[in-house]
Design a protein around this motif. Sequence first.
Motif, PDB file in Angstrom:
ATOM      1  N   LYS A 201       0.819  -1.223   0.000  1.00  0.00           N
ATOM      2  CA  LYS A 201       0.000   0.000   0.000  1.00  0.00           C
ATOM      3  C   LYS A 201       0.848   1.266   0.000  1.00  0.00           C
ATOM      4  CE  LYS A 201      -3.777  -2.307   2.448  1.00  0.00           C
ATOM      5  NZ  LYS A 201      -4.565  -2.389   3.703  1.00  0.00           N
ATOM      6  N   ASP A 202       2.074   1.140   0.534  1.00  0.00           N
ATOM      7  CA  ASP A 202       2.955   2.308   0.606  1.00  0.00           C
ATOM      8  C   ASP A 202       4.402   1.833   0.451  1.00  0.00           C
ATOM      9  OD1 ASP A 202       4.414   4.563   1.114  1.00  0.00           O
ATOM     10  OD2 ASP A 202       3.777   4.793   3.202  1.00  0.00           O
ATOM     11  N   PRO A 203       4.927   1.855  -0.767  1.00  0.00           N
ATOM     12  CA  PRO A 203       6.290   1.358  -1.018  1.00  0.00           C
ATOM     13  C   PRO A 203       7.375   2.172  -0.307  1.00  0.00           C
ATOM     14  CG  PRO A 203       5.059   1.624  -3.066  1.00  0.00           C
ATOM     15  CD  PRO A 203       4.272   2.301  -2.005  1.00  0.00           C
ATOM     16  N   TYR A 204       7.008   3.351   0.216  1.00  0.00           N
ATOM     17  CA  TYR A 204       7.995   4.210   0.874  1.00  0.00           C
ATOM     18  C   TYR A 204       7.879   4.147   2.403  1.00  0.00           C
ATOM     19  CZ  TYR A 204       8.535   6.019  -3.833  1.00  0.00           C
ATOM     20  OH  TYR A 204       8.767   6.119  -5.182  1.00  0.00           O
ATOM     21  N   HIS A 205       7.335   3.062   2.894  1.00  0.00           N
ATOM     22  CA  HIS A 205       7.154   2.871   4.342  1.00  0.00           C
ATOM     23  C   HIS A 205       8.489   2.393   4.922  1.00  0.00           C
ATOM     24  CE1 HIS A 205       5.644   1.731   8.184  1.00  0.00           C
ATOM     25  NE2 HIS A 205       4.373   1.608   7.838  1.00  0.00           N
ATOM     26  N   GLU A 206       9.298   3.331   5.417  1.00  0.00           N
ATOM     27  CA  GLU A 206      10.657   2.968   5.823  1.00  0.00           C
ATOM     28  C   GLU A 206      10.688   2.032   7.031  1.00  0.00           C
ATOM     29  OE1 GLU A 206      12.762   6.344   8.289  1.00  0.00           O
ATOM     30  OE2 GLU A 206      11.705   7.279   6.616  1.00  0.00           O
ATOM     31  N   ALA A 207       9.750   2.189   7.959  1.00  0.00           N
ATOM     32  CA  ALA A 207       9.727   1.307   9.128  1.00  0.00           C
ATOM     33  C   ALA A 207       9.421  -0.132   8.714  1.00  0.00           C
ATOM     34  CB  ALA A 207       8.705   1.787  10.146  1.00  0.00           C
ATOM     35  N   ALA A 208       8.569  -0.298   7.704  1.00  0.00           N
ATOM     36  CA  ALA A 208       8.260  -1.646   7.207  1.00  0.00           C
ATOM     37  C   ALA A 208       9.505  -2.281   6.592  1.00  0.00           C
ATOM     38  CB  ALA A 208       7.124  -1.584   6.195  1.00  0.00           C
ATOM     39  N   TRP A 209      10.227  -1.499   5.774  1.00  0.00           N
ATOM     40  CA  TRP A 209      11.473  -2.011   5.189  1.00  0.00           C
ATOM     41  C   TRP A 209      12.468  -2.381   6.293  1.00  0.00           C
ATOM     42  CZ3 TRP A 209      11.790  -3.926   0.655  1.00  0.00           C
ATOM     43  CH2 TRP A 209      11.106  -3.378  -0.439  1.00  0.00           C
ATOM     44  N   PHE A 210      12.539  -1.552   7.330  1.00  0.00           N
ATOM     45  CA  PHE A 210      13.491  -1.809   8.416  1.00  0.00           C
ATOM     46  C   PHE A 210      13.143  -3.103   9.151  1.00  0.00           C
ATOM     47  CE2 PHE A 210      15.365  -1.186  12.652  1.00  0.00           C
ATOM     48  CZ  PHE A 210      16.661  -0.854  12.298  1.00  0.00           C
ATOM     49  N   ASN A 211      11.861  -3.301   9.449  1.00  0.00           N
ATOM     50  CA  ASN A 211      11.459  -4.527  10.140  1.00  0.00           C
ATOM     51  C   ASN A 211      11.638  -5.760   9.256  1.00  0.00           C
ATOM     52  OD1 ASN A 211      10.913  -3.152  12.460  1.00  0.00           O
ATOM     53  ND2 ASN A 211       8.697  -3.458  12.423  1.00  0.00           N
ATOM     54  N   ILE A 212      11.442  -5.609   7.953  1.00  0.00           N
ATOM     55  CA  ILE A 212      11.706  -6.723   7.036  1.00  0.00           C
ATOM     56  C   ILE A 212      13.194  -7.077   7.080  1.00  0.00           C
ATOM     57  CG2 ILE A 212      11.922  -7.283   4.577  1.00  0.00           C
ATOM     58  CD1 ILE A 212       9.154  -6.128   4.146  1.00  0.00           C
ATOM     59  N   ALA A 213      14.041  -6.064   7.119  1.00  0.00           N
ATOM     60  CA  ALA A 213      15.486  -6.314   7.212  1.00  0.00           C
ATOM     61  C   ALA A 213      15.817  -7.104   8.468  1.00  0.00           C
ATOM     62  CB  ALA A 213      16.245  -4.983   7.209  1.00  0.00           C
ATOM     63  N   GLN A 214      15.214  -6.714   9.580  1.00  0.00           N
ATOM     64  CA  GLN A 214      15.496  -7.425  10.833  1.00  0.00           C
ATOM     65  C   GLN A 214      14.983  -8.863  10.785  1.00  0.00           C
ATOM     66  OE1 GLN A 214      15.824  -4.962  14.559  1.00  0.00           O
ATOM     67  NE2 GLN A 214      14.095  -3.947  13.598  1.00  0.00           N
ATOM     68  N   ALA A 215      13.854  -9.070  10.111  1.00  0.00           N
ATOM     69  CA  ALA A 215      13.346 -10.441   9.959  1.00  0.00           C
ATOM     70  C   ALA A 215      14.316 -11.285   9.144  1.00  0.00           C
ATOM     71  CB  ALA A 215      11.963 -10.415   9.310  1.00  0.00           C
ATOM     72  N   HIS A 216      14.857 -10.712   8.077  1.00  0.00           N
ATOM     73  CA  HIS A 216      15.834 -11.449   7.264  1.00  0.00           C
ATOM     74  C   HIS A 216      17.097 -11.764   8.075  1.00  0.00           C
ATOM     75  CE1 HIS A 216      13.942 -11.831   3.407  1.00  0.00           C
ATOM     76  NE2 HIS A 216      13.669 -10.539   3.329  1.00  0.00           N
ATOM     77  N   ILE A 217      17.485 -10.845   8.950  1.00  0.00           N
ATOM     78  CA  ILE A 217      18.638 -11.127   9.821  1.00  0.00           C
ATOM     79  C   ILE A 217      18.322 -12.312  10.719  1.00  0.00           C
ATOM     80  CG2 ILE A 217      20.041 -10.226  11.714  1.00  0.00           C
ATOM     81  CD1 ILE A 217      19.681  -7.433  10.426  1.00  0.00           C
ATOM     82  N   GLY A 218      17.102 -12.317  11.278  1.00  0.00           N
ATOM     83  CA  GLY A 218      16.696 -13.446  12.120  1.00  0.00           C
ATOM     84  C   GLY A 218      16.726 -14.761  11.371  1.00  0.00           C
ATOM     85  N   MET A 219      16.463 -14.711  10.059  1.00  0.00           N
ATOM     86  CA  MET A 219      16.490 -15.922   9.228  1.00  0.00           C
ATOM     87  C   MET A 219      17.871 -16.157   8.603  1.00  0.00           C
ATOM     88  SD  MET A 219      12.808 -15.152   7.401  1.00  0.00           S
ATOM     89  CE  MET A 219      12.659 -16.651   6.443  1.00  0.00           C
TER      90      MET A 219
END
Length: 466
Positions: A201-219
């Motif tokens: 819905k919002d490709p410029y949602h920086e907090a969403a990108w940041f949390n996705i990054a942290q999820a990838h780190i967890g994986m």
Amino acid sequence: MFDRDFDGFMSDLGRIIQKYETAKAMGDFIYLEVSEYEELFDHYFSTGDFEQAISLIQSGCKAHPYAGSLSLKHAEVLLELGQLEQAEEWLDVAESLQPNDLQIVLNRADLLAMRDKHQQAIDLVNDRLRIASKEEAIELYIELADIYEDVEHYVEVIEALEALLKFHPKHVDALNRLWFAVELTGMYAKSIEIHQGLLDKDPYHEAAWFNIAQAHIGMENLKEAISALEFVLAINEGHDAASILCADLYVELQDYEKALALYHSVLELNLPNRDVFLRLANCYTMVNDVDEAKVYYRRCISLDPRNDEAFYGLGCCLLAEEKHEDCLSPLEKAVRLNRSNLDYSITLMEAYKELSDWELAISLLKDIVKDNSDNQRLMMELAMLYVEAGEVQDAIDWLEDCIELFPHEADFHFAHAVYCYTLGRRNQAIVSAEQGMLCDEQRASHWILSEPHMADDPLFANLLRT
């Protein structure tokens, strides 16, 4: 304009506080409007002055018995103080005066949770959610997350926050708490799904990108995490946390040049930062640029004179340069600041050894062993240090103490045999070597071959063959 309004508000509040506290000190009656009671209460409550808050709100409720907002605040401070029965009575009063007030529902849910009636609290919140407006739903889902957190049901916490984000996709507290719950549950794939929905819905949602990054780190998908962080930085180049985290990942992937560039970019956009200085220094040591590493360790220390990591790093740089006298001060400082860190003490001991200061080296290692009395490796290190210092008899005496504590540790017996043989005590060496063979004959060759004369001795050579 905003600043003037805020300053005006603060001066009005200050005037009300002065008027109220002066009258109270003199025992005089003072009339305050409901709004003034509310402002005063919020001030005392937010600053943790609950005694003043209680006294004030009691007066307010007497002066304005039909002001439901004051009854509600009375209940809130009683809840904060754990006076649950009285809090419930004031919640009843508040509800009679202003039924359907959302804050009453939230406080009742808190009350039930404090009585360990969590399911009733959840049911109460869910009932209100059925008729809630969008704005009310946001507060109710936060309350629901609070209750589930209280009973450590983090899957349900994630569900509540996911529902909240549908109403308010950039709710900062929800986004932060969602990541905390994901960390505890390991639901990284679910986190990516939730945040990808926000990005759709919002490709410029920086907090969403940041949390996705942290999820990838967890994986452990570090490259995907870097890619997500690069989106954060494309949206907001001043996002320090993303820059630092991305640089840390580059360090983990041994791409030190990119890491250094990112750390420097953080410094260019911000005031000096001790954590970034420390990361830069550590990164420079990894590319063997000792001079730059020393610069940033010293900058870190200038901002944080008790940073043990920076002192240790600086000491290691100087030790690597064979500046043995110079390295002692920062290494000793690191040890004083953090005595529990074995690496610090061991490195300092090595520095003492380089200066042939055996007395200090032995004294330090004895303290380390005392603090780690079950660490057999360190106990053996002390025996070997005695030998390096030319104190073979002290090594033998120490090993006998070790054998009393750990009679089945083969290395202690074999080391004892070698050192006895060194002093010409062949018969004692034979006894110790035989004890070592009973414990673990595989360790015999390591020790006997370390002493050439012993290895040439027919009896011990025969032990090796067996």
